[in-house]
Design an enzyme around this catalytic site. Sequence first.
Site, PDB file in Angstrom:
ATOM      1  N   ASN A 153      70.901 -39.827 126.479  1.00  0.00           N
ATOM      2  CA  ASN A 153      71.008 -39.662 124.862  1.00  0.00           C
ATOM      3  C   ASN A 153      71.036 -40.952 124.171  1.00  0.00           C
ATOM      4  O   ASN A 153      70.894 -42.198 124.755  1.00  0.00           O
ATOM      5  CB  ASN A 153      72.263 -38.861 124.674  1.00  0.00           C
ATOM      6  N   ARG A 154      71.100 -41.053 123.057  1.00  0.00           N
ATOM      7  CA  ARG A 154      70.828 -42.181 122.170  1.00  0.00           C
ATOM      8  C   ARG A 154      72.085 -43.140 121.864  1.00  0.00           C
ATOM      9  O   ARG A 154      72.080 -44.001 121.365  1.00  0.00           O
ATOM     10  CB  ARG A 154      70.285 -41.766 120.996  1.00  0.00           C
TER      11      ARG A 154
END
Length: 391
Positions: free
Chosen positions: A205-206
């Site tokens: 994820n980011r």
Amino acid sequence: MNLVLGVSGSIAAYRAADLARDLMRAGYTVRVCLTDAAQKFVTPVLFETLTGQPCLIDTFDEPETGRMAHIDWARQADVLLIAPASANTINKIANGYADDMLSTIALAFTGPIIFAPAMNPAMYAHETTRESIQKLKGRATTILEPQEGDVVAGEHGPGKLASNMEIVNSVLAIEKRSQILRGKRVLITSGPTQEPIDSIRFLTNRSSGKMGAALARAALLMGAEVTVVSGPVKEPLPIQAQTIHIITAEQMLDQARQNAAKADIIIGAAAVADYRPSAPLKGKIRRSEESLHLDLVANPDVIAELAKVAKKEARVIGFAAEPDSGLETAVQKIHRKGLFAIAVNDISRKEIGFDADQNELMLIKADGSKETSGMQSKLGCALWLLERILA
Ligand code: CTP
């Protein structure tokens, strides 16, 4: 307590002598470092006589032979105070230059720095100086805004060195903050996890790890012993923290659990992948025209597991990245995960949250109380959060 007083080139350098005396009266051992420009206004003899300590000027000065003074002084200091801070010194330190003794000490110093700027108002208002001050505010740095008044060359505006009382009070407040978590252990999970699909691909994820790094820095500034269990991130973690690098959620749980029982504060800042591929392939999944279905299984809830093994009096804090400003799901997470409180980020706002340098947190405690940090640097939010959970 040891304090290094950096004096840079401003007419207000004459006030640094009195300031050194006031700091000594407040109980500090004061060691002074002068920049070249400061020596046009004041002399090393003045400060050596006042403080009874050697005064550093040149980058290669070595009051104790064989010991590099810039490292020695940086290690021994509890606070670095730069007063007066000229535009040149502020711009240099904000950008990591180390071309004289003072900027070299600043680069080697890992503790809190206080800048008390004094300069011509136009130089203070210049966009380069504003940018530098913005950068410094995002680090472990306090800026004591200059006072408005008559400055040299017949001008009027904000440029006068803050009062000695304000400077000494700020040093005392920073010192007080550095005692808050003395003797306490803080455990932080940070960054994303990577869940392998095959030997070269993964789900992630980011998360940038910036909030976790800021929390580690804040806890260190408050005197804690800090352990960070971090997924793969570019963001550097403070060197005084013990960092354990992991890749997957299961590894994160394993490593964090080994440190949880002795922690006084546990913070789940990691963006743990909720699912992992059930059977990651050794090697490479080959391309085909067929569609491909990944079978995912649930990962453990790391913070909930840590809450189960934490000391009874430990404060366990979660983070919740919520896609809207509704708080109901965040409140449910407090109870589901056994938390003391949860810090909510509204990730629908792109100026805060993932990868941003700023953040705004809503802290909800298990007792139902809610408060917000306001928009601040991530370090500012981290300091606020730790103070609030101890309140
Ligand atoms: N968390 C965790 N382990 C997980 C998932 C989340 O430790 N497998 C922690 C996070 O570090 C954070 C808190 O739980 O402190 C909330 O994370 P969040 O992703 O908002 O919650 P989830 O439980 O994953 O719920 P949802 O995805 O439905 O929002």
